[in-house]
Scaffold this active site. Structure first.
Site, PDB file in Angstrom:
ATOM      1  CD  GLU A  31      -3.063  -0.258   0.011  1.00  0.00           C
ATOM      2  OE1 GLU A  31      -3.025   0.085  -1.188  1.00  0.00           O
ATOM      3  OE2 GLU A  31      -3.722  -1.209   0.424  1.00  0.00           O
ATOM      4  CG  ASP A  34       0.541   2.968  -6.589  1.00  0.00           C
ATOM      5  OD1 ASP A  34       0.784   3.771  -5.655  1.00  0.00           O
ATOM      6  OD2 ASP A  34      -0.542   2.981  -7.219  1.00  0.00           O
ATOM      7  CB  SER A 120     -10.256   0.796  -7.672  1.00  0.00           C
ATOM      8  OG  SER A 120      -9.107   1.198  -7.031  1.00  0.00           O
ATOM      9  CG  ASP A 166      -6.162   1.891  -7.602  1.00  0.00           C
ATOM     10  OD1 ASP A 166      -5.542   1.055  -6.934  1.00  0.00           O
ATOM     11  OD2 ASP A 166      -6.536   2.989  -7.150  1.00  0.00           O
TER      12      ASP A 166
HETATM   13  C1  GLA Z   1      -5.150   4.757  -4.238  1.00  0.00           C
HETATM   14  C2  GLA Z   1      -4.372   5.104  -5.503  1.00  0.00           C
HETATM   15  C3  GLA Z   1      -3.358   4.021  -5.839  1.00  0.00           C
HETATM   16  C4  GLA Z   1      -2.495   3.662  -4.635  1.00  0.00           C
HETATM   17  C5  GLA Z   1      -3.355   3.423  -3.413  1.00  0.00           C
HETATM   18  C6  GLA Z   1      -2.538   3.216  -2.164  1.00  0.00           C
HETATM   19  O1  GLA Z   1      -5.959   3.646  -4.462  1.00  0.00           O
HETATM   20  O2  GLA Z   1      -5.249   5.269  -6.589  1.00  0.00           O
HETATM   21  O3  GLA Z   1      -2.558   4.431  -6.937  1.00  0.00           O
HETATM   22  O4  GLA Z   1      -1.526   4.635  -4.412  1.00  0.00           O
HETATM   23  O5  GLA Z   1      -4.251   4.493  -3.175  1.00  0.00           O
HETATM   24  O6  GLA Z   1      -1.790   2.044  -2.273  1.00  0.00           O
END
Ligand code: GLA
Length: 377
Positions: A31, A34, A120, A166
């Site tokens: 988490e 990315d 997402s 995501d």
């Molecule tokens: C959100 C963002 C992702 C990632 C997560 C945390 O979902 O869209 O790109 O950074 O938070 O891991």
């Protein structure tokens, strides 16, 4: 005929040319790394957003949603440009903008990924449209190219500084597997995640909380990681081990150090989790989920009371491991537990939330599901 195709015909007076679906996601572990070139391990959930699309002979874009019946957003192709605002349609417009469509389109969206749950729904929307446009306009873009394009739509058109996780998982996921994604080059490996035969289930707990900090808080965490990289003179937090990072603590201010510490330790936890999965060691996987949560809560400080209560209650009920998922400050947590514990755990979390005067939580489970695809007509 599918309901969406019928509705499309009623709204726009013609049949759609292409239907495409893309799923939401849950992140098993990895988490907030990315955007630091890390490895992440998400999987696609079974809930999808479906889009119906037809090209138009003129330059008009029309976008409608099955969930918002009265709302048809219209725009001319030449007016496509990043703009602020609240409308959900910006996610769709951003994808048309980034892919450079050369004619108008009619789009009808059926979004079935729960909104605001940190699962997402926005990536599902972007990726369903990108998949439909790629097909209808014969763009021939690969899945990594579509992932980069949809991320750019969200970053530059909608104005959300998200990473690449995501969109990548929504596009690339395979049923039965979590996606080990290298966020540096978007190479990936499918890691089987079949826990039902082990008598296990991954409970998804939507806390229904959404704290205001979410927007500024995300960008601020990202900026801290970039600051650590700049001050240490490295190319990314991916390129430094936990021990090397710790040895350079005095070069960073305390807040920058601790944020980067989350990132470097989380990167290691992802690789350890893959080892645990490959050897069917779910006790170890559970420990890693717990460590990830503590790191997000105490070092990265992106959790919130609702997420912590969901995690703590699941652990009290005997879960092997639990953690918040996604950007944080609300949204969902996951808990790995024996199938027969699920109902009792749900009741305990509902009771704990009610006693804390929190909104009632919602519960989901999902098998790892397929990534985006065109639906055969
Ligand atoms: C959100 C963002 C992702 C990632 C997560 C945390 O979902 O869209 O790109 O950074 O938070 O891991």
């Amino acid at each position: 005929m599918l309901e969406i195709a019928k509705r499309f015909h009623d709204l726009f007076g013609a049949a759609p040319e292409v239907l495409a679906a893309a799923p939401g996601r849950v992140n098993l572990i990895g988490e907030h790394i990315d955007y630091s070139d890390g490895f992440v391990l998400p999987f696609a959930i079974s809930d999808t957003t479906v889009v119906a699309l037809a090209k138009r002979p003129d330059d008009l874009i029309r976008i409608a949603s099955m969930q918002k019946s009265s709302d048809i957003v219209e725009m001319h192709l030449q007016d496509l440009a990043p703009h602020k605002g609240e409308s959900w349609a910006r996610y769709a417009l951003g994808v048309l903008w980034v892919l450079g469509v050369d004619s108008g389109v009619d789009l009808l969206i059926d979004g079935r990924v729960p909104l605001g749950a940190g699962l997402s729904s926005s990536a599902a929307l972007e990726c369903s449209i990108a998949t439909a446009v790629n097909h209808a306009f014969n763009l021939g873009l690969s899945l990594p190219e579509l992932a980069r394009a949809t991320q750019k739509a969200e970053n530059d058109y909608v104005g959300v500084p998200c990473g690449i996780m995501d969109q990548s998982v929504s596009l690339m996921a395979q049923p039965g597997s979590a996606l080990l994604l290298d966020c540096r080059d978007l190479s990936s490996e499918n890691i089987p995640f079949l826990i039902a035969p082990q008598g296990l289930e991954l409970l998804i707990i939507d806390t229904q909380a959404h704290h205001k900090l979410v927007d500024g808080g995300y960008a601020e965490r990202r900026a801290s990681c970039e600051k650590a990289v700049a001050e240490l003179g490295i190319s990314s937090l991916r390129d430094i081990s936990v021990a090397q990072y710790a040895a350079r603590q005095s070069e960073l201010d305390p807040v920058t150090y601790i944020r980067g510490f989350h990132a470097v330790t989380e990167m290691k936890r992802v690789l350890d989790a893959v080892e645990a999965l490959k050897s069917n060691n779910f006790t170890r996987l559970g420990e890693l989920l717990n460590q990830s949560h503590r790191s997000l809560r105490d070092d990265y400080t992106v959790s919130c009371p609702e997420l912590n209560l969901a995690v703590d209650t699941a652990l009290e009920q005997g879960a092997l491991g639990a953690r918040m998922v996604g950007g944080g400050f609300g949204g969902s947590a996951i808990a790995l537990m024996r199938t027969e514990q699920v109902k009792r755990c749900e009741s305990a979390i509902t009771k704990a939330f009610s006693e804390a005067n929190f909104k009632a939580p919602r519960f989901f489970t999902s098998l790892p599901s397929a990534g985006a695809h065109v639906i055969p007509s």
